[in-house]
Scaffold this motif. Sequence first.
Motif, PDB file in Angstrom:
ATOM      1  N   ASN A  98       0.786  -1.186   0.014  1.00  0.00           N
ATOM      2  CA  ASN A  98       0.015   0.076  -0.096  1.00  0.00           C
ATOM      3  C   ASN A  98       0.966   1.110  -0.026  1.00  0.00           C
ATOM      4  O   ASN A  98       0.370   2.357  -0.458  1.00  0.00           O
ATOM      5  N   ASN A 108      -1.468   7.618  -1.610  1.00  0.00           N
ATOM      6  CA  ASN A 108      -1.707   7.493   0.000  1.00  0.00           C
ATOM      7  C   ASN A 108      -1.359   8.895   0.602  1.00  0.00           C
ATOM      8  O   ASN A 108      -0.056   9.145   0.705  1.00  0.00           O
ATOM      9  N   LYS A 121      -3.700  15.664  -2.480  1.00  0.00           N
ATOM     10  CA  LYS A 121      -4.110  14.501  -2.716  1.00  0.00           C
ATOM     11  C   LYS A 121      -4.317  14.150  -4.320  1.00  0.00           C
ATOM     12  O   LYS A 121      -3.964  12.997  -4.777  1.00  0.00           O
ATOM     13  N   ARG A 133      -2.315  11.047  -6.228  1.00  0.00           N
ATOM     14  CA  ARG A 133      -2.955  10.180  -7.251  1.00  0.00           C
ATOM     15  C   ARG A 133      -2.223  10.522  -8.776  1.00  0.00           C
ATOM     16  O   ARG A 133      -2.281   9.216  -9.198  1.00  0.00           O
ATOM     17  N   SER A 172     -11.321  13.545   6.516  1.00  0.00           N
ATOM     18  CA  SER A 172     -11.340  12.923   5.413  1.00  0.00           C
ATOM     19  C   SER A 172     -10.512  13.015   4.196  1.00  0.00           C
ATOM     20  O   SER A 172     -10.435  12.128   3.428  1.00  0.00           O
ATOM     21  N   ASP A 183      -5.761   9.584   3.766  1.00  0.00           N
ATOM     22  CA  ASP A 183      -5.946   8.220   3.908  1.00  0.00           C
ATOM     23  C   ASP A 183      -5.462   7.387   5.134  1.00  0.00           C
ATOM     24  O   ASP A 183      -5.834   6.210   5.756  1.00  0.00           O
ATOM     25  N   THR A 184      -4.404   7.867   5.730  1.00  0.00           N
ATOM     26  CA  THR A 184      -3.802   7.287   7.030  1.00  0.00           C
ATOM     27  C   THR A 184      -3.509   8.475   7.873  1.00  0.00           C
ATOM     28  O   THR A 184      -3.023   9.724   7.438  1.00  0.00           O
ATOM     29  N   ASN A 202      -6.890   4.475   8.938  1.00  0.00           N
ATOM     30  CA  ASN A 202      -5.998   3.533   7.804  1.00  0.00           C
ATOM     31  C   ASN A 202      -7.132   3.124   6.848  1.00  0.00           C
ATOM     32  O   ASN A 202      -7.501   2.061   7.163  1.00  0.00           O
ATOM     33  N   ILE A 203      -7.306   3.497   5.565  1.00  0.00           N
ATOM     34  CA  ILE A 203      -8.120   2.787   4.715  1.00  0.00           C
ATOM     35  C   ILE A 203      -7.719   1.640   3.975  1.00  0.00           C
ATOM     36  O   ILE A 203      -8.451   0.869   3.433  1.00  0.00           O
ATOM     37  N   ASN A 204      -6.147   1.348   4.216  1.00  0.00           N
ATOM     38  CA  ASN A 204      -5.806   0.282   3.429  1.00  0.00           C
ATOM     39  C   ASN A 204      -5.286  -0.628   4.174  1.00  0.00           C
ATOM     40  O   ASN A 204      -4.890  -1.708   3.767  1.00  0.00           O
TER      41      ASN A 204
END
Length: 270
Positions: free
Chosen positions: A42, A47, A178, A182, A216, A219-220, A248-250
């Motif tokens: 990840n 991220n 962000k 990406r 929001s 991601d972490t 931690n969304i991952n």
Amino acid sequence: MYTKCMKEICKEAALKFNLPLNRENDISTGFEKLDEILGKKNLRKSNVIALKSRPGIGLTTIALDFVINIAKSTGEEVMYFAPRSSPDEIFEKLVTKLSGVMLSKIQYNKKSDYDNVKLLSAFQQIYNLNISVCNYADCCIEDIEKALTMSRKPALIVIDDFDEFKTANSKNVLVKIKMLSRRLNIPIIICSSNKKISFEIKKNRQLLINYKENISMFDTIILFYRQPYYEDMEDYDINSAELIVSKNINGYLGVVKLHYNSSTAFVCVD
């Protein structure tokens, strides 16, 4: 005569045709348990990671640990953006972390043989690491975007003192970061300090409660916790620390226990 590395040509062509190249090595933060929580795979993806603490407890120190360890594990470029420190000042901090010798307090004609060995080892390590330090004194996210050309894709970006970026339009700054993460498909660590964090950690060291910032966008979220700086207690280890993964969304949530050793670096004790 014109010479160019095939690896660079391949990277440029892959970006042009939007083809994701798999990199050779997994990323390691240097803290094994944190790698397990976050997931090494990840850390190769887009991220946005918030690294938060109270002011003045060593956030830059732990951030530079991430920079060194990830540069070592990948062999790729790591970019460190700092508003208050010049590249020369960051170099001295890196030397101190790797050698335990403070350049600012040592005189050339009074170095011991031991100092020479330690300094040479630190210099050699830094020379072999692909670390770029950028001073963003004007606090502009566009400068970071300009520093990243189409053919330049670091393994990691670390933005220290992110609070220096904050203006009336701070949310748009996070949106841009962000989007940059990406577009390049790389992790970006944002370091920021806030006195309010102490109250949230006292309530629940696992969770981020009632934090007013727009969490929001991250991601972490990792909280950097050092007991002597948060709680008024007589029995404590001044060199102990924790990295508390509270979002931690991952991967998973958890706590990583650290110790601050004599070479001015944090090491995992789990």
